[in-house]
Design an enzyme around this catalytic site. Structure first.
Site, PDB file in Angstrom:
ATOM      1  N   HIS A   1       0.873  -1.034   0.086  1.00 32.14           N
ATOM      2  CA  HIS A   1       0.313  -0.020   0.009  1.00 32.14           C
ATOM      3  C   HIS A   1       1.049   1.624  -0.038  1.00 32.14           C
ATOM      4  O   HIS A   1       1.147   2.202   0.810  1.00 32.14           O
ATOM      5  CB  HIS A   1      -1.065   0.176   1.555  1.00 32.14           C
ATOM      6  CG  HIS A   1      -1.956  -1.382   1.015  1.00 32.14           C
ATOM      7  ND1 HIS A   1      -3.213  -0.513   0.431  1.00 32.14           N
ATOM      8  CD2 HIS A   1      -2.530  -2.154   1.438  1.00 32.14           C
ATOM      9  CE1 HIS A   1      -4.018  -1.176   0.222  1.00 32.14           C
ATOM     10  NE2 HIS A   1      -3.520  -2.573   0.918  1.00 32.14           N
TER      11      HIS A   1
ATOM     12  N   ALA B   1      -6.331 -14.011  -5.213  1.00 31.76           N
ATOM     13  CA  ALA B   1      -5.643 -14.577  -4.790  1.00 31.76           C
ATOM     14  C   ALA B   1      -4.407 -13.795  -4.087  1.00 31.76           C
ATOM     15  O   ALA B   1      -3.540 -14.255  -3.286  1.00 31.76           O
ATOM     16  CB  ALA B   1      -5.181 -16.029  -4.827  1.00 31.76           C
TER      17      ALA B   1
ATOM     18  N   SER C   1      -3.403 -11.662 -10.968  1.00 30.45           N
ATOM     19  CA  SER C   1      -4.062 -12.343 -12.089  1.00 30.45           C
ATOM     20  C   SER C   1      -4.403 -11.951 -12.897  1.00 30.45           C
ATOM     21  O   SER C   1      -4.032 -11.970 -14.282  1.00 30.45           O
ATOM     22  CB  SER C   1      -4.564 -13.545 -11.532  1.00 30.45           C
ATOM     23  OG  SER C   1      -5.977 -13.370 -10.676  1.00 30.45           O
ATOM     24  N   SER C   2      -4.622 -10.675 -12.933  1.00 25.76           N
ATOM     25  CA  SER C   2      -5.535  -9.729 -13.730  1.00 25.76           C
ATOM     26  C   SER C   2      -4.885  -8.772 -14.231  1.00 25.76           C
ATOM     27  O   SER C   2      -4.834  -8.634 -15.408  1.00 25.76           O
ATOM     28  CB  SER C   2      -6.724  -9.099 -12.835  1.00 25.76           C
ATOM     29  OG  SER C   2      -6.275  -8.419 -11.423  1.00 25.76           O
TER      30      SER C   2
ATOM     31  N   ASP D   1       2.337  -4.547  -9.303  1.00 25.01           N
ATOM     32  CA  ASP D   1       2.222  -5.068 -10.527  1.00 25.01           C
ATOM     33  C   ASP D   1       2.576  -5.681 -11.950  1.00 25.01           C
ATOM     34  O   ASP D   1       2.785  -6.737 -12.355  1.00 25.01           O
ATOM     35  CB  ASP D   1       0.356  -5.819 -10.538  1.00 25.01           C
ATOM     36  CG  ASP D   1       0.135  -5.383  -8.989  1.00 25.01           C
ATOM     37  OD1 ASP D   1       0.782  -5.539  -8.232  1.00 25.01           O
ATOM     38  OD2 ASP D   1      -1.250  -5.337  -8.724  1.00 25.01           O
TER      39      ASP D   1
ATOM     40  N   TYR E   1      -9.951  -0.013  -0.518  1.00 18.34           N
ATOM     41  CA  TYR E   1      -8.787  -0.141  -1.559  1.00 18.34           C
ATOM     42  C   TYR E   1      -8.708   1.624  -1.618  1.00 18.34           C
ATOM     43  O   TYR E   1      -7.754   1.889  -0.577  1.00 18.34           O
ATOM     44  CB  TYR E   1      -8.021  -0.506  -2.252  1.00 18.34           C
ATOM     45  CG  TYR E   1      -7.303  -0.740  -2.880  1.00 18.34           C
ATOM     46  CD1 TYR E   1      -6.314  -1.152  -2.948  1.00 18.34           C
ATOM     47  CD2 TYR E   1      -6.930   0.543  -4.272  1.00 18.34           C
ATOM     48  CE1 TYR E   1      -4.291  -1.024  -3.933  1.00 18.34           C
ATOM     49  CE2 TYR E   1      -5.983   0.732  -5.023  1.00 18.34           C
ATOM     50  CZ  TYR E   1      -4.645   0.007  -3.856  1.00 18.34           C
ATOM     51  OH  TYR E   1      -3.395   0.247  -4.958  1.00 18.34           O
TER      52      TYR E   1
HETATM   53  C1  GLA Z   1      -2.741  -3.810  -5.030  1.00 17.24           C
HETATM   54  C2  GLA Z   1      -2.377  -2.961  -6.499  1.00 17.24           C
HETATM   55  C3  GLA Z   1      -0.568  -2.681  -6.401  1.00 17.24           C
HETATM   56  C4  GLA Z   1      -0.723  -2.636  -4.927  1.00 17.24           C
HETATM   57  C5  GLA Z   1      -1.065  -3.394  -3.741  1.00 17.24           C
HETATM   58  C6  GLA Z   1      -0.469  -2.709  -2.467  1.00 17.24           C
HETATM   59  O1  GLA Z   1      -2.273  -5.247  -5.151  1.00 17.24           O
HETATM   60  O2  GLA Z   1      -2.591  -3.739  -7.246  1.00 17.24           O
HETATM   61  O3  GLA Z   1      -0.555  -1.478  -7.300  1.00 17.24           O
HETATM   62  O4  GLA Z   1      -1.111  -1.319  -4.235  1.00 17.24           O
HETATM   63  O5  GLA Z   1      -2.695  -3.806  -4.109  1.00 17.24           O
HETATM   64  O6  GLA Z   1       0.568  -3.075  -2.284  1.00 17.24           O
END
Ligand code: GLA
Length: 383
Positions: free
Chosen positions: A34, A123, A127-128, A171, A223
Site C-alpha cells: 500500500h 489470490a 492474475s488480472s 504489479d 482499497y
Molecule cells: C494491489 C494493487 C497494487 C498495490 C497493492 C497494495 O495489489 O494492484 O498496485 O497497491 O494492492 O500494495
C-alpha cells in the site's frame, strides 16, 4: 499447463498464419504494501506461475479470445474508444488491454487468442494484471509494434483503471521486468527497476487464507479509502510527495488520531522497512528480513486495517511452524500471506501450516493454496 496453441486451434480452427505465445507471470510482493500508489519503492518478485496466451493476428479489427471452460469465449470489435462491458466479466481485461494500446497508438488489427493459466485468480498474485500485460504484449505484436518498458508502464496502470481499480504500478512492473533469481526493487519517480539477487537458500511460500479478496465492490472501496486517507494526510501536512514526507516522519505529530494519521504512519514506516529489507537481502541477513516482514504485517493490521482474523492467524501459524517472517501480501482483506524461511525449514513450515491452519478446510488444495514462490523472470525476460 495445457499448451495455449492447442486451445487456439480447438477454438478457432487451424489457420496457416503465424502463431506466437506471450507469457506474463504473477507476482508476490515481499515488502512495501500500500505504498506504490504513493510513488514509493516496493520489493516484489515475479513467480513461476503465469498466464500464457497464444495469439494469431487477424486482418480486421475483431478480437476473439477463449479461456478455460468457466470463462468461455469472448469477442468484440477493437474500436478507437472502448467502453467496459458488464462488471465482473473477464472480457473487461481484454478490453482494458486493447483500450490501453489504442489510446497511445490507435486501434490496430485484432487477434484470435487462447488463454491458459496456472495462477489462481483473486489470490493476491496479480492474475488480472498478468492477463492485461500478456494481452497487451500480444496485441502489440499482432501490430508489429515494439514498446519499451517505460511506454508499457505509461499505459498499463491506466488500463487497469478501465476495469474499475486503479492500483499502483507494482504489479505490471514486476510482471514485466523481473529477473530470474532476483527480487525487483521498483521505483516510480522516476521509474526504475533494480534486480536484487535473492540469497540461494531463501524460500518463499504463498499461503492462501482461503478467504477471497475480490477486487470489486467492498474490497475496492476499502482499497480506495486507504489511498485517499494517505493522500489527505500528505496534503494536510503540506508535503508535495511521500518522498519528501519520509525525510520528516515526526511531522505526523501534527495530525490528530484517526485514519489519516494511521495511514501516514503506515506509509512512512513501510517505506523505511523496504530500504532496510533491501539491505538485509543484500547482506544475506535472513533474521532481519523476517522481522521486517512481521513489522510490515503488524502495521497493515493495526494502522491500515487491511488484515483479517484469518490472515493474522495464518501469519502466526507460519511463525509457530518455523518461518522467519510472514505478512499479508497484495491489497489484503483476504487473499494470501507471503511466508519466508530458509531452505532447511521449508518442509516443516509447510507441514505446520497444513496441520494447524488448513486442517479442517475441505476446500484446501496445496497446488492452489500453498505455493512455492521462487523468483522467476518477467514477461520481457522470458524466452
Ligand atoms: C494491489 C494493487 C497494487 C498495490 C497493492 C497494495 O495489489 O494492484 O498496485 O497497491 O494492492 O500494495
Amino acid at each position: 499447463m495445457t499448451d495455449p496453441r492447442e486451445q487456439l486451434v480447438q477454438a478457432f480452427g487451424p489457420e496457416p498464419t503465424e502463431t506466437w505465445v506471450v507469457s506474463a507471470p504473477g507476482r508476490v510482493n515481499l515488502i512495501g504494501e500500500h505504498i506504490d500508489y504513493h510513488g514509493l519503492p516496493v520489493l516484489p518478485i515475479a513467480i513461476h506461475r503465469r498466464i500464457r496466451v497464444a495469439f494469431r493476428a487477424r486482418t480486421d479489427r475483431r478480437i476473439r479470445a477463449v479461456s478455460a471452460k468457466e470463462y468461455g469465449l469472448r469477442e468484440f470489435e477493437w474500436t478507437p474508444r472502448l467502453a467496459p462491458t458488464a462488471a465482473g466479466d473477464w472480457e473487461n481485461y481484454l478490453r482494458a488491454a486493447a483500450e490501453a494500446v489504442g489510446r497511445k497508438w490507435g486501434a490496430g488489427v485484432g487477434a484470435d487468442a487462447a488463454v491458459v493459466s496456472d495462477l489462481p485468480p483473486a489470490a493476491g498474485l496479480a492474475s488480472s494484471s498478468a492477463l492485461i500485460v500478456a494481452f497487451t504484449l500480444g496485441l502489440l505484436q499482432a501490430n508489429r509494434r515494439r514498446a519499451s518498458f517505460g511506454e508499457l508502464m505509461e499505459i498499463l496502470p491506466e488500463g487497469e483503471q478501465f476495469v474499475g481499480t486503479r492500483g499502483g504500478g507494482m504489479d505490471h512492473a514486476a510482471s514485466l521486468a523481473s529477473r530470474e533469481g532476483c527480487a525487483s526493487l521498483i521505483e516510480f519517480e522516476p521509474l526504475a527497476v533494480r534486480a536484487i539477487p535473492v540469497p540461494e537458500d531463501w524460500r518463499f511460500l504463498v499461503a492462501h487464507s482461503l478467504q477471497t479478496a475480490e477486487k470489486s465492490g467492498t474490497a475496492r472501496d476499502e482499497y480506495n479509502a486507504r489511498r485517499a486517507a494517505g493522500t489527505a494526510a500528505l496534503k494536510r501536512l503540506g508535503f508535495v510527495s511521500y518522498r519528501a514526507a519520509i525525510e520528516e516522519p515526526d511531522a505526523v505529530e501534527k495530525l490528530p488520531p484517526g485514519p489519516e494519521r494511521d495511514s501516514f504512519l503506515h506509509v512512512t514506516s513501510e517505506a523505511l522497512r523496504v530500504r532496510a529489507a533491501v539491505k538485509a537481502m543484500e547482506q544475506d541477513d535472513a533474521g532481519s528480513f523476517g522481522r521486517l516482514l512481521l513489522e510490515s504485517h503488524a502495521s497493515l493490521r493495526d494502522r491500515l486495517r487491511v488484515s483479517s482474523p484469518a490472515l493474522d492467524h495464518l501469519v502466526e501459524t507460519a511463525v509457530e511452524s518455523g518461518a522467519l517472517g510472514a505478512r499479508l501480501t497484495g491489497a489484503g482483506l483476504g487473499g494470501c500471506a507471503v511466508v519466508f524461511c530458509k531452505q532447511p525449514d521449508l518442509a516443516a513450515v509447510r507441514r505446520g501450516l497444513i496441520a494447524h491452519y488448513y486442517a479442517g478446510h475441505p476446500n484446501f488444495d496445496p497446488h492452489q493454496h500453498l505455493i512455492d514462490a521462487q523468483p522467476g523472470p518477467g514477461a520481457l525476460h522470458l524466452a
